[in-house]
Design a protein around this motif. Structure first.
Motif, short mmCIF file in Angstrom:
data_model
loop_
_atom_site.label_atom_id
_atom_site.label_comp_id
_atom_site.label_asym_id
_atom_site.label_seq_id
_atom_site.Cartn_x
_atom_site.Cartn_y
_atom_site.Cartn_z
N THR A 59 -3.77 -19.45 8.02
CA THR A 59 -2.68 -19.91 8.88
C THR A 59 -2.05 -21.22 8.42
O THR A 59 -1.12 -21.72 9.07
N ILE A 60 -2.58 -21.82 7.34
CA ILE A 60 -2.05 -23.11 6.88
C ILE A 60 -1.92 -23.12 5.36
O ILE A 60 -2.49 -22.27 4.67
N LEU B 131 -14.45 -15.31 10.85
CA LEU B 131 -15.19 -16.35 10.12
C LEU B 131 -14.95 -16.19 8.63
O LEU B 131 -15.18 -15.12 8.07
N GLN B 132 -14.49 -17.26 7.99
CA GLN B 132 -14.19 -17.19 6.56
C GLN B 132 -14.17 -18.59 5.96
O GLN B 132 -14.11 -19.58 6.67
N HIS B 133 -14.22 -18.63 4.63
CA HIS B 133 -14.25 -19.91 3.92
C HIS B 133 -13.08 -20.81 4.34
O HIS B 133 -11.95 -20.38 4.41
N HIS B 134 -13.38 -22.08 4.59
CA HIS B 134 -12.34 -23.03 5.01
C HIS B 134 -12.34 -24.29 4.14
O HIS B 134 -11.30 -24.73 3.67
N LEU B 135 -13.50 -24.89 3.91
CA LEU B 135 -13.58 -26.17 3.20
C LEU B 135 -14.68 -26.16 2.14
O LEU B 135 -15.72 -25.54 2.33
N ARG B 136 -14.43 -26.89 1.07
CA ARG B 136 -15.47 -27.16 0.09
C ARG B 136 -15.25 -28.57 -0.44
O ARG B 136 -14.12 -28.95 -0.76
N LEU C 105 -23.62 -34.68 -3.17
CA LEU C 105 -23.67 -33.84 -1.97
C LEU C 105 -22.51 -32.83 -2.05
O LEU C 105 -21.36 -33.22 -2.26
N THR C 106 -22.82 -31.57 -1.89
CA THR C 106 -21.80 -30.52 -1.86
C THR C 106 -21.92 -29.79 -0.54
O THR C 106 -23.02 -29.53 -0.07
N TYR C 107 -20.77 -29.52 0.08
CA TYR C 107 -20.84 -28.70 1.29
C TYR C 107 -19.72 -27.67 1.31
O TYR C 107 -18.68 -27.84 0.66
N THR C 108 -19.96 -26.62 2.06
CA THR C 108 -18.90 -25.66 2.38
C THR C 108 -18.90 -25.45 3.88
O THR C 108 -19.94 -25.57 4.55
N VAL C 109 -17.72 -25.18 4.41
CA VAL C 109 -17.56 -24.88 5.84
C VAL C 109 -16.79 -23.57 5.96
O VAL C 109 -15.72 -23.42 5.34
N ALA C 110 -17.31 -22.65 6.73
CA ALA C 110 -16.57 -21.44 7.10
C ALA C 110 -16.17 -21.58 8.56
O ALA C 110 -16.87 -22.23 9.35
N MET C 111 -15.05 -21.01 8.93
CA MET C 111 -14.55 -21.18 10.30
C MET C 111 -13.89 -19.90 10.81
O MET C 111 -13.21 -19.20 10.06
N ALA C 112 -14.13 -19.61 12.09
CA ALA C 112 -13.37 -18.59 12.81
C ALA C 112 -12.52 -19.33 13.83
O ALA C 112 -13.04 -20.07 14.67
N ALA C 113 -11.19 -19.15 13.75
CA ALA C 113 -10.31 -19.89 14.64
C ALA C 113 -8.98 -19.17 14.77
O ALA C 113 -8.62 -18.36 13.91
#
Lengths: 166, 166
Positions: A34-35, A155-160, A142-150
């Motif tokens: 959506t963005i 729910l799917q990949h959003h941030l890394r 430090l490595t992170y990933t965030v998945a989001m349903a919105a």
């Protein structure tokens, strides 16, 4: 909130999360259907006061002009789940977008996997329904990933992002 | 999280909450049927980064030996509710006890009244079901009260504190 009291001894209940402690700075990339995709700078601070939790604050900014983007504030908790010695982890978070969330999961060595148990939204907040986070620390990285349903999306990949301890 | 970016202009959406900005230090007293009454020192920090929210951090300590007691981290939001010009306020909070909460209410002049819309609890958190908060600022004096329903007790007075802007 300024990190305070870090001269206290770390509470043994959060010893399995000690690898998160410190100030981390780096960059990440976000995407969502959506963005427009975006790149961001980020600072994460994790501190303790000798009690059975870690405090957590995070802020991101646009790489082009440094304007503030997202931020989060909250706490980490941990507990030994069972005789296997595995530790369960709880993360409570507030978002300035009017979202609160509880994520729970497990920590194994320096890897964390968490997913949403509860999302609360203010009357004016966007519809965020679930998040899942993966954190890994190796040395000072430090490595992170965030998945989001919105907003109706599954729910799917959003941030890394990748950050270094400063 | 350190207060940052306070050189930015305040976002007009949070102008009705500007009276909260700053660092506040003082003392309070807590009571509840299930615990012994206690006195505490407290610091509250409220800051902004030019976006439509205020960031909020709070910590309390025992007056006898300074050991850390409670803390909270979160964000304030506000919006004009209707043509009457009244502003509605949203507060999203994380507690290190494994609680997240959303409170909503109204601001009138420098008085805030909020009550719980949503409480989320981690698997290991105590049963807190509702909170109600009243804040008043007069000059450099901030006074608040907190009522709480928890561990089977009905909503009732829990905390009262007075702080001065430093």
């Amino acid at each position: 909130m300024s990190p305070i009291g870090t001269e206290a001894a770390l509470h043994p209940d959060v010893a399995p999360l000690a690898f998160l402690l410190g100030t981390w700075v780096g960059e990440g990339r976000g995407e969502y259907p959506t963005i427009e995709s975006f790149a961001y700078g980020e600072e994460i601070k994790v501190w303790h006061v000798g009690k059975p939790f870690l405090a957590y604050g995070q802020r991101t900014w646009a790489l082009d002009d440094g304007r503030p983007l997202h931020s989060e504030l909250g706490y980490w908790r941990a507990q030994k789940a069972n005789a296997s010695g595995q530790w369960r982890v709880e993360l409570v978070l507030s978002h300035p977008t009017g979202i609160v969330e509880i994520e729970e999961g497990v920590v194994a060595d320096t890897t964390l996997d968490l997913s949403t148990v509860t999302v609360g939204r203010t009357s004016t907040a966007k519809e965020v329904t679930a998040l899942a986070r993966h954190f890994e620390v190796h040395g000072h990285l430090l490595t992170y990933t965030v998945a989001m349903a919105a907003v109706g999306q599954p729910l799917q990949h959003h941030l890394r992002a990748e950050l270094e301890r400063t």
